[in-house]
Design a protein around this motif. Sequence first.
Motif, PDB file in Angstrom:
ATOM      1  N   LEU A  63      20.781 -75.557 -16.785  1.00  0.00           N
ATOM      2  CA  LEU A  63      19.722 -74.824 -17.400  1.00  0.00           C
ATOM      3  C   LEU A  63      18.248 -75.244 -16.774  1.00  0.00           C
ATOM      4  N   HIS A  64      16.972 -74.696 -17.253  1.00  0.00           N
ATOM      5  CA  HIS A  64      15.878 -75.468 -16.910  1.00  0.00           C
ATOM      6  C   HIS A  64      15.611 -75.482 -15.368  1.00  0.00           C
ATOM      7  N   ARG A  65      16.363 -74.387 -14.553  1.00  0.00           N
ATOM      8  CA  ARG A  65      15.992 -74.444 -13.064  1.00  0.00           C
ATOM      9  C   ARG A  65      14.777 -73.399 -12.992  1.00  0.00           C
ATOM     10  N   SER A  66      13.643 -73.979 -12.629  1.00  0.00           N
ATOM     11  CA  SER A  66      12.226 -73.425 -12.572  1.00  0.00           C
ATOM     12  C   SER A  66      12.310 -72.518 -11.172  1.00  0.00           C
TER      13      SER A  66
ATOM     14  N   LEU B  56      13.207 -72.927 -22.885  1.00  0.00           N
ATOM     15  CA  LEU B  56      11.947 -72.327 -23.682  1.00  0.00           C
ATOM     16  C   LEU B  56      10.979 -73.315 -22.928  1.00  0.00           C
ATOM     17  N   GLY B  57      11.170 -73.806 -21.704  1.00  0.00           N
ATOM     18  CA  GLY B  57       9.917 -74.490 -21.081  1.00  0.00           C
ATOM     19  C   GLY B  57       9.766 -76.064 -21.242  1.00  0.00           C
ATOM     20  N   ILE B  58       8.855 -76.576 -20.717  1.00  0.00           N
ATOM     21  CA  ILE B  58       8.723 -78.070 -20.795  1.00  0.00           C
ATOM     22  C   ILE B  58       7.437 -78.338 -21.608  1.00  0.00           C
TER      23      ILE B  58
ATOM     24  N   MET C  70      14.973 -84.824 -23.753  1.00  0.00           N
ATOM     25  CA  MET C  70      13.769 -85.872 -23.771  1.00  0.00           C
ATOM     26  C   MET C  70      13.699 -86.336 -22.252  1.00  0.00           C
ATOM     27  N   GLY C  71      12.368 -86.391 -21.878  1.00  0.00           N
ATOM     28  CA  GLY C  71      12.313 -87.137 -20.423  1.00  0.00           C
ATOM     29  C   GLY C  71      12.518 -85.796 -19.434  1.00  0.00           C
ATOM     30  N   ARG C  72      13.219 -84.787 -19.481  1.00  0.00           N
ATOM     31  CA  ARG C  72      13.339 -83.795 -18.470  1.00  0.00           C
ATOM     32  C   ARG C  72      12.482 -82.858 -18.291  1.00  0.00           C
TER      33      ARG C  72
ATOM     34  N   THR D 287       5.737 -88.601 -23.160  1.00  0.00           N
ATOM     35  CA  THR D 287       6.587 -87.793 -22.022  1.00  0.00           C
ATOM     36  C   THR D 287       6.725 -86.425 -22.401  1.00  0.00           C
ATOM     37  N   VAL D 288       7.734 -85.780 -21.613  1.00  0.00           N
ATOM     38  CA  VAL D 288       7.921 -84.354 -21.890  1.00  0.00           C
ATOM     39  C   VAL D 288       9.391 -84.451 -22.384  1.00  0.00           C
ATOM     40  N   PHE D 289       9.600 -82.956 -22.964  1.00  0.00           N
ATOM     41  CA  PHE D 289      11.028 -82.546 -23.113  1.00  0.00           C
ATOM     42  C   PHE D 289      11.052 -81.242 -22.818  1.00  0.00           C
TER      43      PHE D 289
END
Lengths: 207, 249
Positions: free
Chosen positions: A5-8, A131-133, B111-113, B194-196
């Motif tokens: 998942l999360h491939r942009s 749902l994004g970063i 978290m962190g990704r 950080t990001v998640f």
Amino acid sequence: MTHTLHRSGSRESLQDDYIVFAMSAKGMNERGSAPKLQEFLKMALKYNPTNYGDMKTGNSLVKSDAQLMDGVQDVSIVHAVFHDTDTVAALLNDLARADLGVSVVVSGLTDEAAQCCHHAHLEPHTVEYSLGIWGKTELLPEPAIRDVTTMCGHGQVSAGLVQRLVKQIKRGKLTCEQAADLLAKPCVCGVFNRKRAAALLQRMVES
Amino acid sequence: MIIDESLCTRCTECVAYCPVQAIHIHKAEKRVQVSLDECVECGVCLRAQVCPTGALQQQPLSWPRTIRSALSDPLVVHPETRIPGRGTEEMKTNDVTGRYRVGRVGLALEMGRPGAGAGFRDIQRVAQKMATLGVTFEPLNPVTKMMSDPTAGTFPREILGERVLSAIIEFDLPVAQLPQAIQAAREVAQEIDTVFSLDICALVHGNEKLPLPDLIRQQGLEPSLNGKTNVGLGRPIFDFALAAEGQVS
């Protein structure tokens, strides 16, 4: 939640990016599933995936087909990456007929994946979206680089390597395809799309 | 990961491979060094096999530093989940397990990704925030297993200084509670260094009155173009209808 998942990327770019993978459920249909997962891999290989691999063994760039096949265990997760929906639909059709009994997931454009299911007379069972970063996004590299690095959901492909290889392509030391293969190696599961990566690198070189 | 300075030729081939920029070139001192604070023990640099002299070496890891490799190196299998890497089966086997059921959604905050990495203080901050919603963290998730108190989202003090490439805080909740969870995510996102990456999953069958993309848009968010689709080929298929009637646990 997941490594695919999360491939942009833009819709145009993501149209070339589908992963089909299979696994058994621990403690439920796990025992004796290795031959079924091997069969999945055999069926997928018939369609010449751009990359493939097993989380237990490695990817197609660092392991031979025989090593990958022999390495399949009951707890394996086997993946194959494709760049068109016709192939995904054909593979799903084969898988539906084979009725292996292991879970199969298609990762890619969800509307196209639903169409692939339809062609194979299957229905989506459970779906998942990104749902994004969130948070300190200023820490992240530029989106064009993320479009490449996010093709390894375990974060094994570094932004620094992408930047370095782009420089080498610009200097004529590597082709985009060679660079894409170097980027695919650290992604141990084999879910990194080499063909899409080469196209993204080409765009970065030209920009 | 460490670099044996007596073997290192300072070719710097390894530097670009590090996903968290933990390998530093000290030009004045003519040294290349791995920052052990920043290194998440993912093993990427070593597996790349670019060090011509064997200077790059995996030092023995002991608790709690072992957490770094357990969550950052996908080849390390967690002893309890038996899943390689930091994840769980989540929706991938939902056709067999029935983990996500009618009227519920699964949420995960990774978290962190992508690629930023995360420290356990931030991971705890987010877990604590989500715990205020009264959620039950996924028991088969390695991060949940590390919690000292899963009802509060807290971790043992000795691991708070550890850093990983990513770690997944995972739970499911009734659809009606989704707005509170999204609001909590919005708030805690402002409090971390950080990001998640956030994701959501749900059963398709039985949830068709309000498809997941519409549910997401109701929260003021846009679902990704791409996602994961479990195509329902697992056997024996979990009987969601019986479960809804309370006849299956």
